[in-house]
Design an enzyme around this catalytic site. Sequence first.
Site, PDB file in Angstrom:
ATOM      1  N   GLY A 164      -4.460   0.981  13.905  1.00  0.00           N
ATOM      2  CA  GLY A 164      -4.746   0.778  12.494  1.00  0.00           C
ATOM      3  C   GLY A 164      -4.782   2.046  11.681  1.00  0.00           C
ATOM      4  O   GLY A 164      -4.713   2.000  10.458  1.00  0.00           O
ATOM      5  N   GLN A 165      -4.884   3.215  12.337  1.00  0.00           N
ATOM      6  CA  GLN A 165      -5.006   4.481  11.613  1.00  0.00           C
ATOM      7  C   GLN A 165      -3.758   5.333  11.830  1.00  0.00           C
ATOM      8  O   GLN A 165      -3.096   5.228  12.863  1.00  0.00           O
ATOM      9  CB  GLN A 165      -6.249   5.235  12.076  1.00  0.00           C
ATOM     10  CG  GLN A 165      -7.530   4.464  11.812  1.00  0.00           C
ATOM     11  CD  GLN A 165      -8.761   5.296  12.085  1.00  0.00           C
ATOM     12  OE1 GLN A 165      -9.222   6.053  11.247  1.00  0.00           O
ATOM     13  NE2 GLN A 165      -9.312   5.150  13.286  1.00  0.00           N
ATOM     14  N   MET A 168      -6.743  -5.256  16.686  1.00  0.00           N
ATOM     15  CA  MET A 168      -8.197  -5.281  16.769  1.00  0.00           C
ATOM     16  C   MET A 168      -8.767  -6.534  17.430  1.00  0.00           C
ATOM     17  O   MET A 168      -9.852  -6.499  17.992  1.00  0.00           O
ATOM     18  CB  MET A 168      -8.820  -5.129  15.380  1.00  0.00           C
ATOM     19  CG  MET A 168      -8.470  -3.834  14.681  1.00  0.00           C
ATOM     20  SD  MET A 168      -8.877  -2.375  15.638  1.00  0.00           S
ATOM     21  CE  MET A 168      -7.251  -1.854  16.179  1.00  0.00           C
ATOM     22  N   LYS A 219       0.842  -1.207   0.000  1.00  0.00           N
ATOM     23  CA  LYS A 219       0.000   0.000   0.000  1.00  0.00           C
ATOM     24  C   LYS A 219       0.872   1.250   0.000  1.00  0.00           C
ATOM     25  O   LYS A 219       0.584   2.227  -0.683  1.00  0.00           O
ATOM     26  CB  LYS A 219      -0.924  -0.006   1.218  1.00  0.00           C
ATOM     27  CG  LYS A 219      -1.988  -1.077   1.188  1.00  0.00           C
ATOM     28  CD  LYS A 219      -2.989  -0.942   2.322  1.00  0.00           C
ATOM     29  CE  LYS A 219      -2.383  -1.166   3.683  1.00  0.00           C
ATOM     30  NZ  LYS A 219      -1.903  -2.562   3.870  1.00  0.00           N
TER      31      LYS A 219
END
Length: 800
Positions: A381-382, A344, A85
């Site tokens: 995650g962010q 998570m 990514k």
Amino acid sequence: MERRDFIKASAMTAATAAASRLAVAQDGVEPSVSARHAGDVRWQKAPCRFCGTGCHVQVGVKGGKVVAIAGDQQAEVNRGLLCVKGYHVALALYGKDRLTRPLLRKNGKLVPISWNEALDVIADRVMLDPKGFAFYGSGQWTIPEGYAAQKFMKGGLSCNHIDPNARLCMASAVTGFLAVYGVDEPAGVYDDLDRADVVILWGNNPAEMHPVLFSRIIDRRVRGEKVTIIDLCTRHTRSSQHADHVLLFKPHTDLAIANGIMHLLVERGTFDREFVQRHCAFRGDNEPMDLAGKPIDFAEFKRRLAEYTPEKVQEISGVSADAIRMMADLFGKRDVRITSLWCMGMNQHTRGTAINALVHSVHLLSGHFGRPGDAPTSLTGQPSACGTAREVGTLAHALPGGRVVPNAAHRAESEQIWNVPEGRINPKPGHHTVLMWEKFSTPPEQGGDIHTIWVQVTNPAHSLPNRHALVDPSRKIPGRFLIVSDVYPTATTEIADLVLPSALWVEKNGMFGNSERRTQQWYRMVKPPGEARDDCWQIIAAARRLFERGFEGMKDKDGRFLFHTEKAGKEVPIWDFARYYDVNVDEHLFEEYRKFSTYKHKDLAPYSEYVKARGLRWPVVKQPDGSWKETRWRFAGFDDPYVKKGENVEFYHSPTNDGRAQIWFSPYVLPPEVPDDKFPFWLCTGRVLEHWHTGTMTMRIPQLRSAMPEAYVEMNRDDARRLGIQNGERVALETRRGTLELPVWIDGRGSPPPGSLFVPFFDEKRLINELTLQAHCPISKEPDYKKCAARVRRLGSGGA
């Protein structure tokens, strides 16, 4: 497997990624400094736009467009590497369907309007009733953006209905840290991955979700170092392929596993008695559960653990008694260094706070804390869930720097820094995410007190659990109004009343804070398309429109504009986008925000220091020679400047104000929904390597979209055979909340055990969160996306 080979092999698109990187080298450009001119390409630094790892990239710009990306070799986080990514991040800017004009829904259709009209609409909605206006952001907000939203809502509207989508992903990590240490965020850093003898993965899959970090472990093995990887998981993943021990456990039973390890440490006497006596106290749950719990002594702690024998834990979790003993053996050794990682799997859990606290407790009880390589570390995650949501405090109950709205002293300090009148900040916490959307989807006569939500940098119609209950009803209630700022059409813009086009990543200035407390900065490098504008400007411009209407909340106590900004002694009209970049608004906001940072020893350096660095890990403390020094290991006397001299470890924000961290006992309890005869499968949701969250950006990148074009349901081969289902066959996946048609993938990238299913949530055409639970942790309020009961039905047939 070498580290670079691991990165390249970690996705079907890795060859494309490697080629794109080689293309830069073939042009003769070596982007090794923060900004260098080479030919017509100008290189500058920026953190990657995607996950919370915080990799630094070199961004090559030519002709007003980003034309190349390379890993930043000067960055400690990624050391020149990127995941698939990251290598393609620039293409996220150039999807064909970028939003470029404000749109207002008129007669059922979104039609273009001017920014002037859009700002009037926002002001009208606020003036209707400021207490019913809510703001929903995310860990994708930059630090200045989140700070501006926080000040706008709490310092301007006297309204605390602001929450980030980080509530859906890391809120349980926050409450876990608070319950144990009295202060949020990890004590360890990524350097622990270079020092640990054992790495335990508690329900996460870093080979796909944090591949650059996972590659650091793989690279050590290539150099001949022994690193034991233990994968505690509910399905086999790419991380499992590299693990020495793969311990499959039944969903939700991680609490029993943690208790089982602690039981053996206590029973055998292999816990670190000296560390515990000097630095720790014991705590158990209250009923109903809360963050404080209640103190218990060691004898009571031991008594409560007694039932969690290896055999009992095996019965509950499915993990063998021998494996529980093996883990207890490792934690009982002082000469072994153990790092635990989670994300998570532990956070999106109806007992999320409890399991977070228990894993910290395992480390504390065993003394595996405070040395390089010995650390319990949650990953995010962010890109700025830590820097913005947690540190800026864009949560319904929070104020910047670790303060909370119910605390009168905290409100007074914040009002002083913001220069607003005493009493401006409302002492009542606002609605957390799930409650905010419940209220928005509830008629006023039934208690629905939110009339408008402004959404920025997130896609809640896709990402919220149980959309049928939390989102869809609002679209049928008269007077409900949804404002969405985004860069592309999404499931949320599709149902919005007002859509605002936003700038993305290097189209604006920015700052992020990553998972290891590292604050990062970048400058705008290219301009956004059409009339797209910075989210921070949108907030300030809306505030100015209210100020012009005489709204008192947008004035400070001297009558000046709440976001008053000067240059050379004169106010700069930053609400006029043509003048917004006359001054560095990010720097002005950050320097004000810095004043909040010392309360919880999260000290930040001046903005100019971040310009020079590839990020700095707080607390960043000024030295006698005028330089600024970051801190790697918190609470450790050899590195943390706030630990008392002579102490090896000090928990100086202890919840009990005595320098002691809290070792918790929390019992295993059943999850709110379990498989039964009607719905016999466990359903888990998550991410895949190629896509990030709801795919708003990555699905616009052709290489990533072609590599993973649609969602699927991952199914065990024996289950598929029993139901007569073939690989690739489309089936109906059903829960008590909805139905979704998906192709089946058998023995693909992951492999669930019998009775389990997995579906990624990136696909906007297949909204898996229409099926998930909205049940959440009672303390963190974070929903459980990882487990609910489901069934699989062949199309044209009955249920499974």
